[in-house]
Design an enzyme around this catalytic site. Structure first.
Site, PDB file in Angstrom:
ATOM      1  N   LYS A  81      18.494  55.716  -7.671  1.00 19.76           N
ATOM      2  CA  LYS A  81      19.325  54.936  -6.738  1.00 19.76           C
ATOM      3  C   LYS A  81      18.922  55.379  -5.337  1.00 19.76           C
ATOM      4  O   LYS A  81      19.341  56.422  -4.860  1.00 19.76           O
ATOM      5  CB  LYS A  81      20.802  55.255  -7.000  1.00 19.76           C
TER       6      LYS A  81
ATOM      7  N   CYS B  45      17.772  68.380   6.504  1.00 16.73           N
ATOM      8  CA  CYS B  45      18.820  69.260   5.962  1.00 16.73           C
ATOM      9  C   CYS B  45      18.557  70.733   6.239  1.00 16.73           C
ATOM     10  O   CYS B  45      19.477  71.501   6.461  1.00 16.73           O
ATOM     11  CB  CYS B  45      18.955  69.030   4.467  1.00 16.73           C
TER      12      CYS B  45
END
Ligand code: NAD
Length: 497
Positions: free
Chosen positions: A192, A301
């Site tokens: 996804k 991140c």
């Protein structure tokens, strides 16, 4: 407003983008949403509509998981000899490498990524496939155990269909970090992609068919997080799940997996520190940290977003950084002279600007103003780099901003520096900067996070495990043998003698 056609795109990219609608790839078929729903993805650097994409629903996700299960069992992906799977992963790597510029242009447009950085991401995907294809061939599937009184062995088995939910900051690269170990180990996949950046995953799944990877081994279900992502996270047919994204959504995915007792790997956010001692080359350290905080517009991140500087070089370091950050060339991501492109969407720009305000409201000093940036002729989502300073007990020092913003604070000695670096809920990546390598190693090991770099930030190589602890993740070891081993379950076979 610029249009996609004006932008000197490769003919292959133009024809790829010319589709009326982008579909999911399920069992080798291009499939529209069962309800006919779609969403749009836009170029963050110009606001231009790039593509209309199928918004897959829960029943579509069911079909994708069934296709992954069929490929696992009927097409017997797991039953292929490991070297034959490795051959196909190398073919996929070759095919992606041949189309490196095509995929880089697609990624650059969709994610707002500087083109050279997008090229690096695509190359990383290629290297990941090759690394895991090669590594898997060297792992014994059956290991005899030398135990008194029994004949015993451990045998590894692929899990089956694995789910992957990925974010928008490194769309193809992170798909590779998931697919490489999972497929090499014999699993099949349902991906996804993030709603802001679905295109490279769709391109990849179609390319995988061309190189002979069996239908259903790689399925891609684009869609919105709370619909498609939630349906995948909750799916009882998955044998493993991997989520990369924010801690907030990571918690939801982990809860859903917990209900099904599906093992889940979480790669989440960070609030990394750079600890800078007074014996560094200040100008060189400023060069490297400014490069890190502006890389992909700070949407990384593992970035160093808290810069902790020994007091006697603090002012000098700040001055060096301010000069460099003011000179960063902000521009459209495909312009050759742009150093820093846009953030991914309007919401992300509001988030970055919002943290500058909230940080000041809580008492932080604004050392470099930042704010929205204008790029001539482009209606994209641009921000200027910013620096805040002050007490670490501040929202902008505690929470992940995900933009080109660093928070500065001085320290006096090593003990205080370590305590400050560790005063965060996150545990992803830090760096320590010092000419004294003994001290640098000591501090690196004392930092409460999975990745510690010395005199550098963002150092990645296949074979070096990467992951997070605390609020930054569960189950690390990405890009190393640890992750490959994760994609098998292990069985003991024992006979008393
Ligand atoms: P996000 O959590 O908003 O979204 C990530 C993915 O989750 C997207 O595909 C989204 O559609 C999906 N999603 C959203 N809601 C969902 C739900 N209810 N159920 C299931 N799926 C859902 O993250 P983002 O904004 O796309 O990415 C930024 C975050 O990712 C940052 O926190 C960043 O630090 C983190 N990140 C971590 C790593 C790492 O390796 N540790 C790498 C890249 C990004």
């Amino acid at each position: 407003m610029a249009t996609v056609a004006e932008q000197d795109l490769l003919p292959e990219v133009q024809s790829f983008l010319a589709r009326d609608q982008f579909h999911a790839v399920i069992g080798g078929q291009r499939v529209a949403s069962s309800r006919g729903e779609t969403f749009e993805t836009r170029d963050p650097g110009s606001g231009t509509l790039l593509a209309t994409v199928a918004n897959m629903q829960a029943d579509d996700v069911d079909r994708a998981v069934a296709a992954a299960q069929a490929a696992f069992v009927e097409a017997d992906w797991a039953g292929l000899p490991v070297n034959e799977r490795a051959v196909l992963l190398h073919r996929l790597a070759d095919a992606v490498e041949k189309r490196l510029l095509i995929l880089a242009q697609i990624e650059s447009l969709d994610a707002g990524k500087i083109l050279a950085q997008a090229e690096g991401d695509v190359q990383n995907f290629v290297d990941t496939m090759r690394y895991f294809a090669d590594l898997a061939q060297h792992v014994q599937p059956r290991i005899a155990l030398a135990i008194k009184g029994v004949e015993a062995a451990t045998v590894h088995h692929a899990w089956g269909p694995c789910g992957f939910i990925v974010p928008w900051n490194f769309p193809l690269l992170l798909v590779g970090w998931g697919l490489g170990p999972a497929l090499a180990a014999g699993n099949t996949a349902v991906i996804k992609p993030a709603e802001d950046t679905p295109l490279s995953a769709i391109y990849l799944a179609e390319l995988a068919q061309e190189v002979g990877i069996p239908d259903g081994v790689i399925n891609v279900v684009p869609g919105l997080g709370e619909v498609t992502g939630a349906a995948l996270a909750n799916h009882p047919g998955l044998r493993r799940m991997s989520f990369t994204g924010s801690p907030e959504v990571g918690r939801l995915v982990a809860e859903a997996c917990g209900r099904n007792l599906t093992p889940v790997k979480l790669e989440l956010g960070g609030k990394g520190a750079a600890v800078i001692f007074n014996d560094v080359d200040v100008a060189d350290t400023a060069d490297k940290l400014v490069e890190a905080i502006t890389f992909h517009t700070g949407q990384v991140c593992c970035d160093a977003t808290r810069w902790l500087v020994q007091r006697d070089v603090y002012d000098q370091f700040v001055d060096e950084c301010v000069v460099r950050l003011k000179n960063v060339r902000i521009g459209y991501q495909r312009d050759a002279d742009a150093q820093m492109g846009p953030v991914v969407n309007a919401k992300q720009r509001e988030r970055v600007l919002g943290y500058l305000k909230k940080g000041q409201d809580e008492g932080a000093e604004l050392v470099l103003e930042g704010g929205a940036a204008e790029v001539s002729g482009r209606e994209g989502f641009y921000v200027k780099p910013a620096l805040l300073a002050g007490s670490l007990d501040n929202v902008a020092a505690r929470e992940e901003i995900f933009g080109p913003v660093a928070y500065l604070a001085p320290f006096d000695d090593e003990e205080q520096a370590v305590a400050m670096a560790n005063a965060t809920d996150y545990g992803l990546a830090n760096s320590v900067w010092s000419a004294d390598l003994g001290r640098a190693r000591r501090v690196a090991e004392a930092m409460d996070a999975s990745n510690s770099w010395i005199n550098a930030h963002n150092v990645f190589s296949h074979g070096i495990p990467y992951g997070g602890v605390k609020k930054s993740g569960v189950g690390g070891g990405v890009n190393s043998i640890e992750t490959l081993l994760d994609y098998w379950w292990h069985q003991s076979v024992v006979r008393p003698l």
